[in-house]
Design a protein around this motif. Structure first.
Motif, PDB file in Angstrom:
ATOM      1  N   ALA A 177       0.855  -1.193   0.000  1.00 12.82           N
ATOM      2  CA  ALA A 177       0.000   0.000   0.000  1.00 12.82           C
ATOM      3  C   ALA A 177       0.892   1.244   0.000  1.00 12.82           C
ATOM      4  N   ASP A 178       0.419   2.296  -0.629  1.00 12.54           N
ATOM      5  CA  ASP A 178       1.213   3.533  -0.725  1.00 12.54           C
ATOM      6  C   ASP A 178       1.033   4.345   0.565  1.00 12.54           C
ATOM      7  N   LEU A 179       1.788   3.958   1.587  1.00  8.16           N
ATOM      8  CA  LEU A 179       1.691   4.620   2.890  1.00  8.16           C
ATOM      9  C   LEU A 179       2.106   6.083   2.804  1.00  8.16           C
ATOM     10  N   HIS A 180       3.086   6.381   1.958  1.00 11.38           N
ATOM     11  CA  HIS A 180       3.589   7.748   1.852  1.00 11.38           C
ATOM     12  C   HIS A 180       2.519   8.687   1.285  1.00 11.38           C
ATOM     13  N   LYS A 181       1.800   8.218   0.268  1.00 10.33           N
ATOM     14  CA  LYS A 181       0.740   9.062  -0.314  1.00 10.33           C
ATOM     15  C   LYS A 181      -0.397   9.245   0.691  1.00 10.33           C
ATOM     16  N   MET A 182      -0.712   8.186   1.436  1.00  9.53           N
ATOM     17  CA  MET A 182      -1.738   8.303   2.474  1.00  9.53           C
ATOM     18  C   MET A 182      -1.340   9.367   3.491  1.00  9.53           C
ATOM     19  N   ALA A 183      -0.079   9.321   3.900  1.00 15.63           N
ATOM     20  CA  ALA A 183       0.398  10.285   4.896  1.00 15.63           C
ATOM     21  C   ALA A 183       0.367  11.699   4.344  1.00 15.63           C
ATOM     22  N   ARG A 184       0.749  11.865   3.072  1.00 20.57           N
ATOM     23  CA  ARG A 184       0.740  13.211   2.462  1.00 20.57           C
ATOM     24  C   ARG A 184      -0.675  13.776   2.407  1.00 20.57           C
ATOM     25  N   ILE A 185      -1.632  12.925   1.999  1.00 25.25           N
ATOM     26  CA  ILE A 185      -3.021  13.393   1.930  1.00 25.25           C
ATOM     27  C   ILE A 185      -3.541  13.690   3.332  1.00 25.25           C
ATOM     28  N   GLY A 186      -3.132  12.861   4.303  1.00 21.53           N
ATOM     29  CA  GLY A 186      -3.517  13.125   5.691  1.00 21.53           C
ATOM     30  C   GLY A 186      -2.966  14.440   6.204  1.00 21.53           C
ATOM     31  N   GLU A 187      -1.733  14.765   5.825  1.00 20.82           N
ATOM     32  CA  GLU A 187      -1.127  16.042   6.238  1.00 20.82           C
ATOM     33  C   GLU A 187      -1.851  17.227   5.616  1.00 20.82           C
ATOM     34  N   LYS A 188      -2.296  17.086   4.378  1.00 17.06           N
ATOM     35  CA  LYS A 188      -3.036  18.172   3.714  1.00 17.06           C
ATOM     36  C   LYS A 188      -4.367  18.415   4.409  1.00 17.06           C
ATOM     37  N   GLY A 189      -4.948  17.329   4.948  1.00 17.64           N
ATOM     38  CA  GLY A 189      -6.214  17.468   5.675  1.00 17.64           C
ATOM     39  C   GLY A 189      -7.341  16.674   5.044  1.00 17.64           C
TER      40      GLY A 189
END
Length: 560
Positions: A177-189
């Protein structure tokens, strides 16, 4: 519908998937734009006699089809794509966006149903789809089928993430799973997270597919005879591993079951499975030594018509069990199927066959859905303000909401919804709005939605108490009963053993008919109603049962 007249709010609602495991269909609407996520099917419970599928209610979409911008598919399992053929027959869908594997399965399904539809667009993790008010992007996830995605919808009022089905497997057979993209989207809100809840009641982490890989490899090395493996045809990564294990152990593979054949065909076409030469026909498998072959079949849930059940019953025309066979159930029982699986296991035991099922000692199956710790990880990565648990029975949705509270989401920011209930999102705030009627639609053969609760009730009565037919000939003009009343039954009592009871019912029917014919205001409808109204309690009093009573009245006109 006044509920949707406010063009400033973003509306979120489900047409299926809440309070049930299956029939997934979620809608996001802003202004004059609607996007649909998934169009799944629910396989009926035993109580829905004669019903083939349960599908979502498309009434809202039909009334608003001019606003639909597209159908977005998270992955290719039946509970997410299984009702697409019914949807396309009911509603104009301008375009279907689907990942590669799902697109191939959808095309195959439509060809089988003789439905022509050419506008299927394949997306990947880099695709972005933009409409006037809504923008859609995708995140790779890990599931039991290739090309599984979460869907991110950016709206004027905030970001919505619908996870699809997922697990976090750090040693997967397929891609991570693309954990990094999930985290980036989570940081954006993320304003609202719509997260699947199938395994919300299961503590810990789900078993890694690589553990299953190791266990199956060990079993293959220890078995000297023929191996028969039953698993979910839709679990493509499991199929991939089984085939690779067969190759390492110099075994050819024979396929049994139509759905298994379809999945293997598409997996070969898409390149998920590489070696075409490992496959043999059933006839070729019979000519090989037992230690040189593996049979890969459907029927891991004890389905009576599936390949493994036919083999266990001895009714399969191509394969007969050998005492040296080993049968591996590489699956876990779906709730409600334990009895059917037990029947199959007992039949296999009677034939002297060795069986392996998924236990703590034999780790031969891993769920494609995340357990509690994985749901928490998704919550921590996405950091949503609000949570709407989806894809689960209500107890699962409730457990998921409790997990969110433990991850610092306020209880009032979690929404346990029902199909047809609406969330409204405005300026980053989400509230529960009103609802609209949303029903289960039954598919019976080629008929969609024609079978209602009344028909189901009648079928249950016939299944439990049978049917009793009252047949009589009358002369309506002269108001005469011609001959005697005939009684016939199916599923009620054995005629030869209950002649006295049937004679009493016949006499009672005779009395009712003669009395009704003497009525000055005689009519057919009233006569039929009176037969039912008087015969039913009479039978209930005599037998304690209530079969369906069906009057058949023929008007015979004398030539004179």
């Amino acid at each position: 519908m006044k509920l949707f007249e406010n063009n400033l709010d973003t509306k979120i609602f489900a047409l299926g998937g809440l309070g049930e495991v299956g029939k997934n269909m979620y809608c996001i609407m802003h202004g004059n734009e609607i996007i649909i996520i998934d169009s799944g099917v629910l396989f009926p419970e035993d109580s829905l006699l004669g019903i083939d599928y349960v599908i979502p209610d498309y009434g809202f979409l039909k009334r608003n089809e001019d606003k639909i911008k597209g159908l977005f598919i998270t992955h290719g399992h039946e509970d997410h794509i299984g009702s697409i053929n019914f949807l396309l027959q009911s509603v104009n869908i301008p375009v279907i966006y689907a990942p590669n594997q799902a697109a191939k399965l959808i095309k195959k399904k439509l060809i089988d149903r003789n439905i022509k539809y050419d506008n299927i667009v394949i997306f990947d993790e880099n695709t972005k789809v933009k409409f006037k008010n809504l923008e859609v992007e995708f995140i790779s996830t890990t599931h039991s089928i290739p090309d599984s995605f979460a869907i991110v919808v950016n709206t004027p009022n905030g970001t919505i993430v619908e996870t699809g089905d997922f697990k976090f497997d750090f040693t997967p057979i397929g891609p991570m799973a693309d954990l990094h993209k999930m985290a980036r989207i989570g940081e954006k809100g993320v304003t609202l997270l719509m997260s699947e809840s199938t395994n919300a009641l299961n503590p810990g982490m789900s078993l890694s597919e690589s553990r299953v890989d190791a266990t199956l490899s060990d079993l293959f090395q220890r078995q000297l005879g023929r191996i028969i493996i039953a698993t979910f045809a839709s679990n493509v990564y499991r199929l991939k591993h089984i085939i690779e294990t067969c190759k390492k152990n110099n075994r050819k593979v024979a396929i049994f079951g139509r759905s298994m054949e379809t999945q293997i065909e598409i997996a070969l076409e898409a390149g998920y499975i590489k070696d075409k030469n490992i496959f043999v026909t059933p006839e070729e498998a019979n000519a090989l030594k037992p230690e040189e072959v593996c049979l890969l079949c459907t029927g891991s849930q004890g389905e009576p018509l599936a390949a493994l059940s036919r083999i266990a019953n001895g009714t399969d025309k191509k394969i007969k069990l050998l005492p040296s066979d080993t049968v591996i159930f590489s699956s876990s029982p779906i709730p409600g199927n334990a009895q059917a699986i037990s029947v199959t296991l007992n039949k296999l035991a009677l034939k002297g066959v060795k069986t392996y099922t998924n236990t703590s000692l034999n780790e031969i199956h891993s769920s494609g859905h995340g357990n509690q710790e994985e749901l928490k990880l998704m919550l921590r990565l996405m950091k949503p303000k609000y949570l709407m648990p989806i894809h689960g029975e209500y107890r699962m949705l409730k457990a998921h909401a409790d997990l969110a509270v433990s991850c610092d989401i306020p209880r009032e920011n979690t929404f346990i919804m029902q199909n047809g209930e609406v969330l409204s999102m405005l300026n980053g705030k989400v509230r529960k709005d009103r609802s609209f009627p949303c029903y289960d639609i039954y598919v019976d053969g080629n008929r969609i939605g024609d079978i209602g609760n009344v028909v189901i009730k009648d079928r249950k009565i016939m299944a439990n108490d049978g049917i009793l037919v009252v047949i009589c000939n009358i002369n309506a003009q002269k108001k005469l009963l011609l001959g005697k009343v005939n009684i016939t039954t199916r599923g009620f009592v054995l005629v030869n053993e209950n002649e006295e009871l049937l004679k009493e019912i016949e006499n009672k029917a005779f009395e009712v008919i003669v009395k009704e014919l003497k009525n000055k205001k005689f009519n057919y409808t009233e006569l039929k109603n009176q037969i039912v109204n008087e015969i039913s309690p009479f039978i209930m009093d005599k037998t304690g049962r209530k079969p369906i009573v069906l009057p058949v009245i023929m008007d015979i006109k004398n030539s004179d």
